[in-house]
Design a protein around this motif. Sequence first.
Motif, PDB file in Angstrom:
ATOM      1  N   PRO A 140      -2.119  10.268  -6.424  1.00  0.00           N
ATOM      2  CA  PRO A 140      -1.935  11.269  -7.487  1.00  0.00           C
ATOM      3  C   PRO A 140      -0.456  11.592  -7.724  1.00  0.00           C
ATOM      4  O   PRO A 140      -0.041  11.792  -8.867  1.00  0.00           O
ATOM      5  CB  PRO A 140      -2.694  12.490  -6.970  1.00  0.00           C
ATOM      6  CG  PRO A 140      -3.729  11.927  -6.045  1.00  0.00           C
ATOM      7  CD  PRO A 140      -3.071  10.728  -5.403  1.00  0.00           C
ATOM      8  N   ASP A 141       0.349  11.608  -6.656  1.00  0.00           N
ATOM      9  CA  ASP A 141       1.776  11.880  -6.811  1.00  0.00           C
ATOM     10  C   ASP A 141       2.460  10.793  -7.643  1.00  0.00           C
ATOM     11  O   ASP A 141       3.232  11.088  -8.556  1.00  0.00           O
ATOM     12  CB  ASP A 141       2.448  11.998  -5.441  1.00  0.00           C
ATOM     13  CG  ASP A 141       3.913  12.344  -5.558  1.00  0.00           C
ATOM     14  OD1 ASP A 141       4.242  13.358  -6.219  1.00  0.00           O
ATOM     15  OD2 ASP A 141       4.745  11.594  -5.006  1.00  0.00           O
ATOM     16  N   ALA A 142       2.175   9.535  -7.348  1.00  0.00           N
ATOM     17  CA  ALA A 142       2.759   8.427  -8.121  1.00  0.00           C
ATOM     18  C   ALA A 142       2.305   8.495  -9.573  1.00  0.00           C
ATOM     19  O   ALA A 142       3.091   8.267 -10.492  1.00  0.00           O
ATOM     20  CB  ALA A 142       2.381   7.088  -7.490  1.00  0.00           C
ATOM     21  N   ARG A 183       0.825  -1.217   0.000  1.00  0.00           N
ATOM     22  CA  ARG A 183       0.000   0.000   0.000  1.00  0.00           C
ATOM     23  C   ARG A 183       0.859   1.269   0.000  1.00  0.00           C
ATOM     24  O   ARG A 183       0.377   2.348   0.312  1.00  0.00           O
ATOM     25  CB  ARG A 183      -0.909   0.028   1.233  1.00  0.00           C
ATOM     26  CG  ARG A 183      -1.848  -1.154   1.353  1.00  0.00           C
ATOM     27  CD  ARG A 183      -3.026  -1.030   0.415  1.00  0.00           C
ATOM     28  NE  ARG A 183      -3.964  -2.113   0.613  1.00  0.00           N
ATOM     29  CZ  ARG A 183      -4.103  -3.130  -0.211  1.00  0.00           C
ATOM     30  NH1 ARG A 183      -3.375  -3.214  -1.278  1.00  0.00           N
ATOM     31  NH2 ARG A 183      -4.992  -4.083   0.029  1.00  0.00           N
ATOM     32  N   ASP A 184       2.135   1.147  -0.336  1.00  0.00           N
ATOM     33  CA  ASP A 184       3.025   2.299  -0.355  1.00  0.00           C
ATOM     34  C   ASP A 184       2.526   3.296  -1.411  1.00  0.00           C
ATOM     35  O   ASP A 184       2.455   2.961  -2.596  1.00  0.00           O
ATOM     36  CB  ASP A 184       4.451   1.851  -0.679  1.00  0.00           C
ATOM     37  CG  ASP A 184       5.467   2.964  -0.609  1.00  0.00           C
ATOM     38  OD1 ASP A 184       5.090   4.149  -0.740  1.00  0.00           O
ATOM     39  OD2 ASP A 184       6.656   2.652  -0.438  1.00  0.00           O
ATOM     40  N   PRO A 185       2.174   4.526  -1.026  1.00  0.00           N
ATOM     41  CA  PRO A 185       1.617   5.481  -1.984  1.00  0.00           C
ATOM     42  C   PRO A 185       2.643   6.082  -2.945  1.00  0.00           C
ATOM     43  O   PRO A 185       2.274   6.769  -3.889  1.00  0.00           O
ATOM     44  CB  PRO A 185       1.027   6.574  -1.087  1.00  0.00           C
ATOM     45  CG  PRO A 185       1.842   6.517   0.153  1.00  0.00           C
ATOM     46  CD  PRO A 185       2.219   5.068   0.333  1.00  0.00           C
ATOM     47  N   TYR A 186       3.932   5.793  -2.730  1.00  0.00           N
ATOM     48  CA  TYR A 186       4.982   6.403  -3.546  1.00  0.00           C
ATOM     49  C   TYR A 186       5.531   5.489  -4.634  1.00  0.00           C
ATOM     50  O   TYR A 186       6.428   5.884  -5.373  1.00  0.00           O
ATOM     51  CB  TYR A 186       6.114   6.895  -2.647  1.00  0.00           C
ATOM     52  CG  TYR A 186       5.614   7.893  -1.644  1.00  0.00           C
ATOM     53  CD1 TYR A 186       5.233   9.176  -2.043  1.00  0.00           C
ATOM     54  CD2 TYR A 186       5.469   7.545  -0.310  1.00  0.00           C
ATOM     55  CE1 TYR A 186       4.739  10.090  -1.128  1.00  0.00           C
ATOM     56  CE2 TYR A 186       4.973   8.456   0.613  1.00  0.00           C
ATOM     57  CZ  TYR A 186       4.618   9.725   0.193  1.00  0.00           C
ATOM     58  OH  TYR A 186       4.122  10.624   1.093  1.00  0.00           O
ATOM     59  N   VAL A 187       5.020   4.271  -4.707  1.00  0.00           N
ATOM     60  CA  VAL A 187       5.468   3.334  -5.742  1.00  0.00           C
ATOM     61  C   VAL A 187       4.258   2.758  -6.468  1.00  0.00           C
ATOM     62  O   VAL A 187       3.145   2.765  -5.949  1.00  0.00           O
ATOM     63  CB  VAL A 187       6.330   2.188  -5.155  1.00  0.00           C
ATOM     64  CG1 VAL A 187       7.631   2.727  -4.582  1.00  0.00           C
ATOM     65  CG2 VAL A 187       5.571   1.388  -4.116  1.00  0.00           C
ATOM     66  N   CYS A 188       4.511   2.285  -7.663  1.00  0.00           N
ATOM     67  CA  CYS A 188       3.439   1.710  -8.498  1.00  0.00           C
ATOM     68  C   CYS A 188       3.559   0.194  -8.530  1.00  0.00           C
ATOM     69  O   CYS A 188       4.618  -0.365  -8.285  1.00  0.00           O
ATOM     70  CB  CYS A 188       3.565   2.243  -9.924  1.00  0.00           C
ATOM     71  SG  CYS A 188       3.426   4.034 -10.047  1.00  0.00           S
ATOM     72  N   LYS A 189       2.440  -0.436  -8.849  1.00  0.00           N
ATOM     73  CA  LYS A 189       2.430  -1.879  -9.076  1.00  0.00           C
ATOM     74  C   LYS A 189       2.281  -2.102 -10.574  1.00  0.00           C
ATOM     75  O   LYS A 189       1.400  -1.515 -11.221  1.00  0.00           O
ATOM     76  CB  LYS A 189       1.257  -2.540  -8.372  1.00  0.00           C
ATOM     77  CG  LYS A 189       1.340  -2.544  -6.882  1.00  0.00           C
ATOM     78  CD  LYS A 189       0.138  -3.292  -6.321  1.00  0.00           C
ATOM     79  CE  LYS A 189       0.035  -3.148  -4.841  1.00  0.00           C
ATOM     80  NZ  LYS A 189      -1.145  -3.845  -4.319  1.00  0.00           N
ATOM     81  N   LEU A 190       3.122  -2.964 -11.119  1.00  0.00           N
ATOM     82  CA  LEU A 190       3.046  -3.326 -12.530  1.00  0.00           C
ATOM     83  C   LEU A 190       2.697  -4.803 -12.608  1.00  0.00           C
ATOM     84  O   LEU A 190       3.368  -5.633 -11.985  1.00  0.00           O
ATOM     85  CB  LEU A 190       4.377  -3.051 -13.225  1.00  0.00           C
ATOM     86  CG  LEU A 190       4.394  -3.257 -14.732  1.00  0.00           C
ATOM     87  CD1 LEU A 190       5.385  -2.288 -15.372  1.00  0.00           C
ATOM     88  CD2 LEU A 190       4.723  -4.681 -15.115  1.00  0.00           C
TER      89      LEU A 190
END
Length: 190
Positions: free
Chosen positions: A152-154, A118-125
């Motif tokens: 929104p930042d990510a 759930r880290d808001p600073y990284v994306c899941k691919l």
Amino acid sequence: MTQIHPDHAGNAAAFLIPHADFRERHRIRIHAPPGAVLAAVAKFRIRDDPLARRALWLREWPGRLLRRARRKTFDLDDFTRLEQPDPLTIAYGLIGAFWAADYGLVACASTAEFRNNRDPYVCKLLLTFTVTPLPDGLCDLTTETLVCCPSPDARRRFAPYWYLIRPVSGLLRRRLLGIISARARAAARP
């Protein structure tokens, strides 16, 4: 022939990520049994394609200059193979700040870790390969990339990177499907 269908999210996506902010889909028809196609998918590595190796070298070049380079060139071994409820789908997951020189990868050892991050600073691919059996010994192989940006930042950080790499990524994905197709057809020959 490969087709792009950017508006489709498969069942694997619903099972593994909450939504997809970015997606790309390619498909190829192969004259080989599903098992041979899935085996070729499982054995494929990005380094198998000389053009992909060059593209990744260029992608990673700024990191080498800034001394933020990874020890080895990025490949499918950096992904986590995810569990799937569908035996005709192979799914790989990756978590990171992909726009960073070193991809900003976050360790992920299991399907549960991938789903629960759930880290808001990284994306899941999410990278999936799905085989659809057809009559006359044919099958479709579809590969889909879906990226979930949790904030929104990510999303702001990832969007320029996506639009920069997407044309090359599409070309490489079509080549990947061609290599997998050739290997599956060769394995299916008596």
